[in-house]
Design a protein around this motif. Structure first.
Motif, mmCIF file in Angstrom:
data_model
loop_
_atom_site.group_PDB
_atom_site.id
_atom_site.type_symbol
_atom_site.label_atom_id
_atom_site.label_comp_id
_atom_site.label_asym_id
_atom_site.label_seq_id
_atom_site.Cartn_x
_atom_site.Cartn_y
_atom_site.Cartn_z
ATOM 1 N N ASP A 40 18.864 40.376 68.391
ATOM 2 C CA ASP A 40 19.190 39.109 69.047
ATOM 3 C C ASP A 40 20.682 38.813 69.030
ATOM 4 O OD1 ASP A 40 16.485 38.518 69.636
ATOM 5 O OD2 ASP A 40 16.189 37.718 67.604
ATOM 6 N N GLY A 41 21.481 39.740 68.503
ATOM 7 C CA GLY A 41 22.931 39.549 68.455
ATOM 8 C C GLY A 41 23.416 38.736 67.275
ATOM 9 N N ASN A 42 22.548 38.557 66.261
ATOM 10 C CA ASN A 42 22.934 37.815 65.065
ATOM 11 C C ASN A 42 23.552 38.752 64.033
ATOM 12 O OD1 ASN A 42 21.762 35.284 65.961
ATOM 13 N ND2 ASN A 42 19.790 36.276 65.609
ATOM 14 N N GLU A 43 24.561 38.271 63.336
ATOM 15 C CA GLU A 43 25.214 39.063 62.297
ATOM 16 C C GLU A 43 24.261 39.316 61.139
ATOM 17 O OE1 GLU A 43 28.765 38.546 59.019
ATOM 18 O OE2 GLU A 43 28.890 37.363 60.850
ATOM 19 N N ILE A 44 24.184 40.577 60.726
ATOM 20 C CA ILE A 44 23.395 40.966 59.562
ATOM 21 C C ILE A 44 24.321 41.263 58.385
ATOM 22 C CG2 ILE A 44 21.855 42.708 58.585
ATOM 23 C CD1 ILE A 44 20.754 43.181 61.368
ATOM 24 N N TYR A 45 25.397 41.978 58.678
ATOM 25 C CA TYR A 45 26.254 42.472 57.607
ATOM 26 C C TYR A 45 27.620 42.798 58.181
ATOM 27 C CZ TYR A 45 27.795 45.671 53.862
ATOM 28 O OH TYR A 45 28.487 46.300 52.860
ATOM 29 N N ALA A 46 28.652 42.578 57.396
ATOM 30 C CA ALA A 46 30.017 42.945 57.792
ATOM 31 C C ALA A 46 30.731 43.499 56.573
ATOM 32 C CB ALA A 46 30.761 41.722 58.324
ATOM 33 N N ASP A 47 31.644 44.423 56.804
ATOM 34 C CA ASP A 47 32.404 44.993 55.704
ATOM 35 C C ASP A 47 33.721 45.526 56.253
ATOM 36 O OD1 ASP A 47 32.977 45.675 53.098
ATOM 37 O OD2 ASP A 47 31.430 47.213 52.938
ATOM 38 N N GLY A 48 34.608 45.839 55.361
ATOM 39 C CA GLY A 48 35.896 46.402 55.743
ATOM 40 C C GLY A 48 36.668 46.811 54.516
ATOM 41 N N GLY A 49 37.782 47.492 54.752
ATOM 42 C CA GLY A 49 38.594 47.944 53.631
ATOM 43 C C GLY A 49 39.786 48.739 54.102
ATOM 44 N N TYR A 50 40.232 49.636 53.247
ATOM 45 C CA TYR A 50 41.478 50.373 53.463
ATOM 46 C C TYR A 50 41.237 51.874 53.523
ATOM 47 C CZ TYR A 50 43.543 45.935 52.257
ATOM 48 O OH TYR A 50 43.887 44.614 52.266
ATOM 49 N N VAL A 51 42.018 52.530 54.365
ATOM 50 C CA VAL A 51 42.102 53.987 54.424
ATOM 51 C C VAL A 51 43.502 54.313 53.930
ATOM 52 C CG1 VAL A 51 42.038 56.007 55.917
ATOM 53 C CG2 VAL A 51 40.523 54.066 56.388
ATOM 54 N N LEU A 52 43.571 54.996 52.804
ATOM 55 C CA LEU A 52 44.850 55.190 52.122
ATOM 56 C C LEU A 52 45.318 56.636 52.129
ATOM 57 C CD1 LEU A 52 44.016 53.026 48.990
ATOM 58 C CD2 LEU A 52 45.415 52.348 50.951
ATOM 59 N N PRO A 53 46.646 56.821 52.192
ATOM 60 C CA PRO A 53 47.183 58.169 52.005
ATOM 61 C C PRO A 53 47.090 58.553 50.533
ATOM 62 C CG PRO A 53 48.967 56.598 52.228
ATOM 63 C CD PRO A 53 47.684 55.830 52.446
ATOM 64 N N ALA A 54 47.385 59.803 50.246
ATOM 65 C CA ALA A 54 47.231 60.344 48.890
ATOM 66 C C ALA A 54 47.910 59.505 47.815
ATOM 67 C CB ALA A 54 47.752 61.780 48.844
ATOM 68 N N ASN A 55 49.064 58.938 48.110
ATOM 69 C CA ASN A 55 49.800 58.161 47.105
ATOM 70 C C ASN A 55 49.600 56.656 47.256
ATOM 71 O OD1 ASN A 55 51.160 57.839 49.481
ATOM 72 N ND2 ASN A 55 53.207 58.118 48.601
ATOM 73 N N GLY A 56 48.639 56.234 48.072
ATOM 74 C CA GLY A 56 48.458 54.806 48.354
ATOM 75 C C GLY A 56 47.598 54.079 47.345
#
Length: 182
Positions: free
Chosen positions: A36-52
């Motif tokens: 129905d287009g309702n939000e179930i779940y959301a997430d996010g974060g970082y993609v880091l280089p080797a020294n990040g």
């Protein structure tokens, strides 16, 4: 997560922190919606280089590269979203990254610049979810395009993709603020 079995659509996006490619890394975000287009779940974060390093408490993934490209963050967003779902997901995945969708759909995609670990994870997710419908979105629509649901190149556009992009921007800002205070 048991709720995720009701997922019908995924919106995923990624971006870099600063210039592309970025020695600081990048961000990703995704939203799962029900039929129905309702939000179930959301997430996010970082993609880091080797020294990040990511801000404390944040989701992150680190690779062997010394800088991160926008194409890597876009692919990571899709892969990390699919990893949350049980095998055999048959819904629709929306992305504004043509390169990412080519990598997900093509039998022999180009892998230039993709970290080996992300390439391997992509191949696993393609095998786990062979019946996904992929939709290429036009990213960064203006208000009129968003209202019409059609972007500047004639592809669909969505408020959910805008929300992913906004979340990526918020994460980048948090990273920059954290980095500036150290």
């Amino acid at each position: 997560m048991n709720l995720l079995k009701n997922t019908a659509s995924i919106y995923a996006d990624g971006g870099v922190i600063g210039r592309n490619p970025s020695e600081d890394g990048g961000t990703y975000a995704f939203w799962f919606l029900d039929g129905d287009g309702n939000e179930i779940y959301a997430d996010g974060g970082y993609v880091l280089p080797a020294n990040g390093n990511a801000p404390e408490g944040a989701n992150w993934w680190k690779c062997e590269h010394t800088s991160i490209t926008n194409n890597v963050t876009e692919l990571a967003a899709v892969v990390f979203a699919l990893q949350q779902l049980p095998a055999g997901f048959k819904g629709t995945l929306h992305s504004d990254s043509y390169v990412t969708l080519c990598r997900m759909k093509n039998a022999k995609p180009r892998w230039v610049g993709v970290p080996d670990e992300l390439k391997a994870a992509t191949l696993i997710e393609k095998e786990r979810h062979p019946e996904i419908t992929y939709v290429l979105l036009d990213g960064h629509p203006n208000k009129d395009q968003l209202a019409a649901g059609i972007g500047k190149r004639g592809n669909p556009c969505s408020a959910w993709n805008v929300a992913c992009d906004k979340r990526c921007g918020e994460l980048a800002k948090a990273f920059t603020s954290c980095k500036g205070s150290s």
